[in-house]
Design a protein around this motif. Structure first.
Motif, PDB file in Angstrom:
ATOM      1  N   THR B  67      60.987  95.063  54.448  1.00 44.04           N
ATOM      2  CA  THR B  67      59.895  95.433  52.626  1.00 44.04           C
ATOM      3  C   THR B  67      60.958  95.146  51.799  1.00 44.04           C
ATOM      4  O   THR B  67      60.221  94.520  50.822  1.00 44.04           O
ATOM      5  N   THR B  68      62.066  95.635  51.669  1.00 41.26           N
ATOM      6  CA  THR B  68      62.639  95.182  50.093  1.00 41.26           C
ATOM      7  C   THR B  68      62.885  94.284  50.205  1.00 41.26           C
ATOM      8  O   THR B  68      62.673  93.801  48.680  1.00 41.26           O
ATOM      9  N   LEU B  69      63.340  93.796  50.846  1.00 38.23           N
ATOM     10  CA  LEU B  69      63.680  91.769  50.974  1.00 38.23           C
ATOM     11  C   LEU B  69      62.663  91.524  50.249  1.00 38.23           C
ATOM     12  O   LEU B  69      63.036  90.403  49.504  1.00 38.23           O
ATOM     13  N   ILE B  73      62.320  89.361  46.975  1.00 35.85           N
ATOM     14  CA  ILE B  73      61.975  87.745  47.733  1.00 35.85           C
ATOM     15  C   ILE B  73      60.974  87.646  46.296  1.00 35.85           C
ATOM     16  O   ILE B  73      60.592  86.641  46.183  1.00 35.85           O
ATOM     17  N   GLN B  74      59.925  87.805  46.583  1.00 32.90           N
ATOM     18  CA  GLN B  74      57.976  88.328  45.860  1.00 32.90           C
ATOM     19  C   GLN B  74      58.767  88.161  44.585  1.00 32.90           C
ATOM     20  O   GLN B  74      57.779  86.787  43.833  1.00 32.90           O
ATOM     21  N   ALA B  75      59.109  89.158  44.127  1.00 37.03           N
ATOM     22  CA  ALA B  75      59.741  88.643  42.756  1.00 37.03           C
ATOM     23  C   ALA B  75      59.800  88.333  41.793  1.00 37.03           C
ATOM     24  O   ALA B  75      59.496  87.798  40.928  1.00 37.03           O
ATOM     25  N   GLU B 125      58.360  80.138  51.134  1.00 42.42           N
ATOM     26  CA  GLU B 125      57.565  80.832  52.089  1.00 42.42           C
ATOM     27  C   GLU B 125      57.375  82.086  52.137  1.00 42.42           C
ATOM     28  O   GLU B 125      58.579  82.637  52.413  1.00 42.42           O
ATOM     29  N   LEU B 126      56.253  82.501  52.216  1.00 42.26           N
ATOM     30  CA  LEU B 126      56.308  84.193  52.084  1.00 42.26           C
ATOM     31  C   LEU B 126      54.905  84.191  53.218  1.00 42.26           C
ATOM     32  O   LEU B 126      53.964  83.748  53.172  1.00 42.26           O
ATOM     33  N   ALA B 252      60.431  95.538  34.954  1.00 36.86           N
ATOM     34  CA  ALA B 252      62.073  95.703  34.729  1.00 36.86           C
ATOM     35  C   ALA B 252      62.009  93.685  35.409  1.00 36.86           C
ATOM     36  O   ALA B 252      62.660  92.553  34.351  1.00 36.86           O
ATOM     37  N   PRO B 253      61.544  93.565  36.519  1.00 32.57           N
ATOM     38  CA  PRO B 253      62.021  92.311  37.011  1.00 32.57           C
ATOM     39  C   PRO B 253      61.592  90.771  36.037  1.00 32.57           C
ATOM     40  O   PRO B 253      62.532  89.700  35.859  1.00 32.57           O
TER      41      PRO B 253
END
Lengths: 150, 307
Positions: B67-69, B73-75, B125-126, B252-253
């Motif tokens: 979930t972290t990665l 990546i989504q951000a 792609e996600l 922040a991102p």
């Protein structure tokens, strides 16, 4: 007799009020005509290209007084110029729409650079901290610095 | 209420956190290093065994991720969208070609004059529900600054459940609430020329990110000075008149991505662009020492600028 005097006084007052009103109206009309004639005699922006206003260009080229860094800005053509004293060496002014200048070019102390050069010393990756850091109690918030990640 | 503070080094930078809380604040803050270490183990590109580097090795394939990665990546993809690709997380091959192939402290011999443009970020792609990611073949992700911004926000959100807090990850900061009796957390933007405070701000329920070509520099064998802000389109270190950019934004991102986008566009074009972005405000220091800011930055922080 008394009724006759009262009627005469009323007539005189009415006449005075009416004449004052008429004089005011005539004066106002004269002033309006004077303004109109002055307006027509002055060149319009469209008639004289040199007077065509270019607000964007004016904003983009703020008029600066000579003197370099830290000098106060002056602008007679930008009525909305925002000038705020920030620190002794910082003056804020409107430069282009939505942008303000906080400091002039060159108004800096010697720069600190950290540059990796050839002839490097290859460092080992930092070892994990053996003693985990622990929180400390502080008396008041500690001011933090935001700068390039390091 | 007690104000707790903690400083340690991780993710290639100095991390500092402050938390105002009751006695439980000490225990809550003590957990921070372990949490950051867990994030770094997943997100670092300097650890060959990190989850990120495992994903990079499998470019072109669908890979199940944590979930972290996935969130980072989504951000990063979202930031690329917002900046129209000026921020591009697929910049890693370009960074490596420029010599930034190890953590900055260890950069020794920059390598090459060949430049490698970044890959197409739209090719990332996600599959969110399946927690799967596919990056374009022959590409590689570098989540550097975005990961720091994301981590600072994540940690601040967790700490905020206990009390008002500030998390500073190498200059990228997130504030939640304000300490009692204060209007926010005081933050100074440093002058890259002499490290003196340039402006001072109160940060509350928002974030600030600072990025620049002033610090992470190295010399090539050809005698050129390189820095770590790479133009994704050319693969070269950005040719810009911006030495440093600071952006204030609630996310922040996004603040981090905007700071890089401003640097790449140059001072005036960058700030004009920034002033059109939702809830964004910022300041730049040019390489000639000139300092510019968006008008809303001055309006928001005028009190502190004037003091």
């Amino acid at each position: 007799m008394a009724n006759s005097d009262r009627a005469r006084k009323l007539l005189i007052r009415t006449a005075l009020a009416t004449s004052a009103t008429i004089a005011t109206l005539i004066g106002a009309q004269n002033l309006a005509m004077l303004d109109a004639s002055q307006f027509q005699s002055s060149p319009t922006p469209e008639a004289d290209g040199s007077l065509t206003s270019q607000p964007d260009a004016v904003f983009a080229l703020p008029m600066l007084e000579a003197g370099g860094a830290g000098t106060a800005f002056a602008s007679a053509t930008v009525p909305t110029t925002l000038v705020v004293q920030a620190t002794p060496d910082i003056t804020i002014m409107q430069a282009v729409p939505n942008i303000v200048i906080l400091r002039h070019a060159g108004n800096t102390a010697p720069r600190i650079t950290t540059t990796s050069t050839s002839n490097p010393v290859v460092q080992q990756p930092a070892a994990p901290q053996i003693v985990p850091p622990a929180p400390v109690v502080v008396q008041q918030p500690v001011t933090q610095k935001s700068k390039s990640s390091r | 209420m007690t104000l707790y503070a903690m400083t340690f080094r991780a993710m290639g930078c100095q991390i500092h956190a402050q938390l105002e809380a009751g006695v439980e604040g000490h225990a809550v803050l003590s957990q921070l290093p372990a949490k950051v270490e867990a994030m770094e183990a997943r997100l670092s590109r300097f650890r060959p065994d990190s989850e990120l580097m495992q994903l990079n090795k499998r470019a072109g394939e669908w890979v199940k991720v944590s979930t972290t990665l996935l969130e980072v990546i989504q951000a990063a993809k979202h930031a690329a969208q917002l900046t129209n690709g000026l921020f591009n997380p697929l910049v890693l091959p370009a960074m490596l070609a420029n010599g930034y192939d190890r953590s900055f402290e260890q950069i020794a011999l920059p390598l090459t004059t060949a430049h490698v443009p970044a890959g197409d970020w739209q090719g990332i792609e996600l599959r969110r529900s399946a927690r799967e990611v596919r990056i374009p073949p022959s590409s590689a992700l570098d989540l550097g600054g975005i990961a720091k911004g994301w981590a600072a926000e994540k940690l601040a959100d967790e700490l905020a459940q206990t009390g008002a807090c500030l998390v500073n990850m190498g200059g990228d900061m997130v504030a939640r609430g304000a300490p009692q009796g204060w209007q926010g957390w005081q933050v100074e933007v440093s002058d890259p020329f002499n490290d003196a405070p340039l402006v001072s701000l109160w940060l509350k329920d928002t974030a600030i990110a600072t990025s620049g070509s002033d610090f992470r520099q190295w010399a090539t064998q050809a005698g050129k000075t390189y820095h770590h802000i790479v133009n994704p389109q050319t693969g070269c270190p950005a040719a810009t008149n911006v030495l440093m950019a600071s952006v204030v934004h609630p996310h922040a991102p996004t603040a981090e991505a905007y700071a890089k986008a401003v640097i790449l566009q140059g001072a005036e074009a960058g700030l004009s662009w920034l002033s059109q972005q939702w809830h964004a405000e910022g300041l730049v220091v040019q390489d000639d020492g000139k300092v510019l800011a968006t008008a809303n930055f001055v309006l928001s922080h005028n009190e502190r600028l004037s003091s």
